[in-house]
Design an enzyme around this catalytic site. Structure first.
Site, PDB file in Angstrom:
ATOM      1  N   PHE A  60      37.232  38.504  58.146  1.00  0.00           N
ATOM      2  CA  PHE A  60      37.462  39.848  58.031  1.00  0.00           C
ATOM      3  C   PHE A  60      38.476  41.089  58.434  1.00  0.00           C
ATOM      4  CE2 PHE A  60      36.558  44.632  59.150  1.00  0.00           C
ATOM      5  CZ  PHE A  60      35.468  44.861  57.727  1.00  0.00           C
ATOM      6  N   GLY A  61      39.290  41.145  56.982  1.00  0.00           N
ATOM      7  CA  GLY A  61      40.834  41.676  57.170  1.00  0.00           C
ATOM      8  C   GLY A  61      40.860  43.076  57.181  1.00  0.00           C
ATOM      9  N   THR A 117      42.203  45.067  60.725  1.00  0.00           N
ATOM     10  CA  THR A 117      43.307  45.121  61.329  1.00  0.00           C
ATOM     11  C   THR A 117      44.688  45.359  60.923  1.00  0.00           C
ATOM     12  OG1 THR A 117      42.188  45.333  63.346  1.00  0.00           O
ATOM     13  CG2 THR A 117      43.957  45.131  63.532  1.00  0.00           C
ATOM     14  N   GLU A 118      45.306  45.373  60.887  1.00  0.00           N
ATOM     15  CA  GLU A 118      46.890  45.355  60.236  1.00  0.00           C
ATOM     16  C   GLU A 118      47.879  45.896  61.723  1.00  0.00           C
ATOM     17  OE1 GLU A 118      48.352  47.755  56.885  1.00  0.00           O
ATOM     18  OE2 GLU A 118      46.718  46.874  55.762  1.00  0.00           O
ATOM     19  N   GLY A 125      45.836  49.959  63.859  1.00  0.00           N
ATOM     20  CA  GLY A 125      44.569  49.467  64.743  1.00  0.00           C
ATOM     21  C   GLY A 125      43.510  50.635  64.321  1.00  0.00           C
ATOM     22  N   GLY A 127      37.274  33.560  95.073  1.00  0.00           N
ATOM     23  CA  GLY A 127      38.473  33.087  96.089  1.00  0.00           C
ATOM     24  C   GLY A 127      39.019  32.229  95.392  1.00  0.00           C
ATOM     25  N   GLU A 171      36.929  45.692  68.078  1.00  0.00           N
ATOM     26  CA  GLU A 171      36.051  46.534  67.489  1.00  0.00           C
ATOM     27  C   GLU A 171      35.972  47.904  68.403  1.00  0.00           C
ATOM     28  OE1 GLU A 171      33.713  45.166  65.021  1.00  0.00           O
ATOM     29  OE2 GLU A 171      34.475  43.364  65.371  1.00  0.00           O
ATOM     30  N   GLY A 172      36.873  47.987  67.813  1.00  0.00           N
ATOM     31  CA  GLY A 172      37.126  49.238  68.331  1.00  0.00           C
ATOM     32  C   GLY A 172      36.937  49.633  70.182  1.00  0.00           C
ATOM     33  N   THR A 173      38.442  50.519  70.684  1.00  0.00           N
ATOM     34  CA  THR A 173      38.921  50.656  72.359  1.00  0.00           C
ATOM     35  C   THR A 173      37.844  51.492  72.700  1.00  0.00           C
ATOM     36  OG1 THR A 173      40.248  52.034  71.445  1.00  0.00           O
ATOM     37  CG2 THR A 173      40.692  50.601  70.864  1.00  0.00           C
TER      38      THR A 173
END
Lengths: 264, 397
Positions: free
Chosen positions: B142-143, B145-146, B150, B352, B376-378
């Site tokens: 699914f394109g 974002t570039e 964003g 640890g 998917e959203g900041t």
């Protein structure tokens, strides 16, 4: 081809096990599920059905269980895996039945169902006696091929491989027959989502002892030949023995250990 | 006051509030099947995939996921399983308890690529792609974002222009899960009529999808750049009806919903690892779980985990009832990813030095969630979406 697969609803072995005052298993506080060893029986039943395909006419796999109301969950799981219909024998009088009484109820239920092959797991994961398949075969008057680790069906001939400690034997039986399968018979599938959806529409009948013509006096704790006298928690695991090889004696210590446990 | 003599069910350390009671038998069956598939096909290998930055056989894995019914499981028809939103959520939680990268593969296939075609595609597009994608025989990406775009997809630079009856696509897409292994890409591009979606077979001349290397997160997941260099498509490749950002945003809303659940899977896995480790690690003559500061951490982690699962379940029930608002998905994604990453980081401190080793799942989950936190959203965008919903003031434009 009609296959009846007998399954048991058992307390989840990963939970804490508790007992009632009469030494029967407390089922109330623990989740139940389809006995893992019976999943192998369901798997083999489904594989036989799939192998017969359309050549075997309309093959049908019926899941049969005896147990309290929650036992329908065990049937549901088998239906989700791909079995066609379920029969749940539920009657308060059955509670506390031993293998002898259980096999009577199973046999009477099987007699009411069309059956070419009756399939069982090798033992339950709770009681673990592993005698029901043989008792069932005796009560039904059918040949019993038990503890099969690989199963073949050629026409009316059932052929199994039974792996013993010292020898492997091949057992043949003519249908109709009773079969039990081990956990070596092939990994059981898990329900696909389509299987989960399809199971919602599959029929499950509930039968009482009266439906089977079995008298309440023949089953239950009172009518059982065996009784649990006492239960004890397993002692906590002790730390293992660590062999340190400081002077070259390590290998001998390991061999001595294996010999003492009769592993070699 | 009512009293009861019923025996209390046992206390479950990883379900302290008994939320299991709220799940149906079918939801538990879905959980059990996904758990078993992950135990067989993912868990024994995933740390190695993460370390090498490569899945052994993503196509084989996709077929396994497809045969269980996981791909597009909440869609109806076209070979999809038709399960409920809550069942989809339960599945996402179990997948992400194994690895966020595997959950991402399933999210992008089902909620982004398949959902886009299922919701906006023509009947021919659905028939051509959905059954194969549901079975895992075809993989989708699914394109949106570039490289330079964003949170503000309305400014995207990828363009589709009409040439006769054809469309010609030019541009770049970035951070595209499944891109390099995909058979089909849903690509969003600017046109004279606003943003439109295109179904692009990845063997179309001019299309390429080089893999992005040097990631320190989601290493058990294929991430790619999509290069669209004069990609010529027939008119039938475009989604017929939808115009504008409504198209891609409707898909993102689906995938975000899965993350609300998924993040809690990563949290549960880390919490379980920390609880078990704390019981076995002996310092000063007793297990570190016997120290108050460790117990404080474990209890705080479990409180947030429990609240997060309750929130996910509540949003799932709303989605099944058709009453789930996008702002509520923002609320769930914002809270659950933020709390999940905090749980994983706290688990890391309980382990640890072992906490940074791939011998345990904790650092893998924590690193993975760094991606989940912003994709998917900041955090910023979901915060401002909620801020706007609360105040009526738009603070990002």
């Amino acid at each position: 081809m009609n296959i009846v697969v007998c399954v048991k609803y058992v307390p989840d072995a990963t939970g804490d096990r508790k007992f009632e005052s009469d030494n029967t298993v407390d089922r109330e506080g623990v989740d139940g599920l389809l006995s893992e060893l019976d999943e192998y029986a369901v798997e083999q039943s489904l594989q036989l059905k799939e192998k017969l395909g359309s050549d075997g006419g309309d093959s049908e796999v019926t899941v049969l269980t005896i147990g309290p109301a929650g036992a329908v969950d065990a049937i549901r799981k088998a239906l989700q895996m791909g079995a066609d219909k379920g029969v749940h024998v539920q009657d308060d009088a059955i509670a506390g039945s031993d293998a002898f009484a259980t096999s009577l109820v199973l046999a009477e239920a099987v007699k009411k169902l069309p059956h070419d092959l009756v399939v069982c797991g090798m033992a339950s994961t709770d009681g673990g006696m592993g005698v029901v398949p043989a008792m069932l075969s005796e009560r039904l008057g059918l040949p019993g091929a038990t503890l099969g680790s690989s199963i073949e069906l050629d026409g009316q001939t059932l052929k199994i491989r039974r792996d013993g400690d010292t020898a492997t034997v091949t057992v043949e039986a003519t249908l109709p027959a009773v079969l039990s399968v081990t956990d070596q018979s092939g990994e059981a599938r898990y329900p696909s989502f389509k299987g989960i959806m399809a199971a919602k529409k599959k029929p499950v009948e509930t039968w009482s002892l009266a439906d089977l013509g079995v008298d309440a006096g023949q089953v239950g704790l009172e009518a059982s030949y065996t009784a649990v006298e006492e239960t004890q928690a397993r002692p906590p695991r002790t730390a293992g023995e660590i062999v340190k090889d400081e002077d070259g004696s390590g290998a001998k210590a390991l061999v001595d250990f294996l010999v003492s446990k009769k592993f070699v | 006051m009512s009293t009861t003599t019923r025996k209390l069910p046992p206390f479950e350390p990883l379900d302290p509030a008994g939320i299991d009671d709220l799940l149906t038998a079918d939801e538990k069956a879905v959980r059990s099947s996904v758990r078993q598939l992950c135990a067989d096909k993912v868990d024994p290998y995933v740390a190695d995939w993460f370390e090498r930055g490569q899945l052994d056989d993503p196509r084989g894995l996709a077929k396994e996921l497809g045969s269980l019914g996981l791909l597009g499981m909440h869609l109806e028809g076209y070979g999809c399983a038709g399960m409920s939103a809550t069942e989809y959520g339960v599945a996402c939680l179990e997948l992400e308890a194994s690895d966020s990268g595997i959950r991402s593969l399933v999210s992008v296939q089902g909620s982004l690529a398949m959902f886009a075609i299922w919701r906006w595609g023509s009947e021919e597009q659905k028939q051509e792609w959905l059954p194969r994608m549901a079975a895992g025989e075809a993989i989708g990406c699914f394109g949106l974002t570039e490289p330079d775009i964003g949170s503000d997809p309305g400014s995207m630079r990828t363009r589709a222009r009409k040439d006769g009856s054809d469309w010609v696509l030019e541009g770049r897409k970035m951070w595209i899960t499944n891109g390099t292994i995909a058979d089909v890409a849903v690509v969003w591009a600017q046109t004279d009529e606003g943003v439109r979606g295109f179904v692009v077979p990845t063997d179309t001349p001019g299309f390429s999808a080089p893999e992005i290397k040097h990631k320190q997160s989601l290493r058990a997941s294929v991430t790619s750049e999509l290069v669209l260099d004069g990609v010529r498509l027939p008119e039938s490749a475009a989604f017929p009806e939808v115009r504008g950002l409504k198209g891609p945003l409707s898909c993102l809303n689906e995938a975000r919903y899965g993350i609300v659940w998924g993040a809690m899977g990563a949290a549960r896995s880390s919490l379980a690892a920390a609880l078990s480790y704390a019981g076995e690690r002996i310092q000063f003559g007793k297990p570190i779980s016997a120290f108050q500061m460790t117990q404080q951490k474990l209890v705080d982690m479990n409180l947030e985990y429990t609240k997060g699962v309750l929130l996910a379940l509540h949003l799932g029930r709303r989605k099944d009832a058709g009453t789930l608002r996008p702002e509520q998905v923002s609320l769930g994604k914002l809270n659950n990813v933020r709390e999940a990453i905090e749980i994983c980081r706290t688990a890391r401190t309980i382990l640890g030095a072992n906490g940074i080793s791939l011998e345990y799942p904790v650092i893998r989950h924590a690193n993975n969630l760094e991606s989940v936190l912003t994709y998917e959203g900041t955090v910023e965008m979901h915060t401002l979406v909620l801020g706007q919903a609360m105040t009526g003031q738009n603070a990002f434009r």
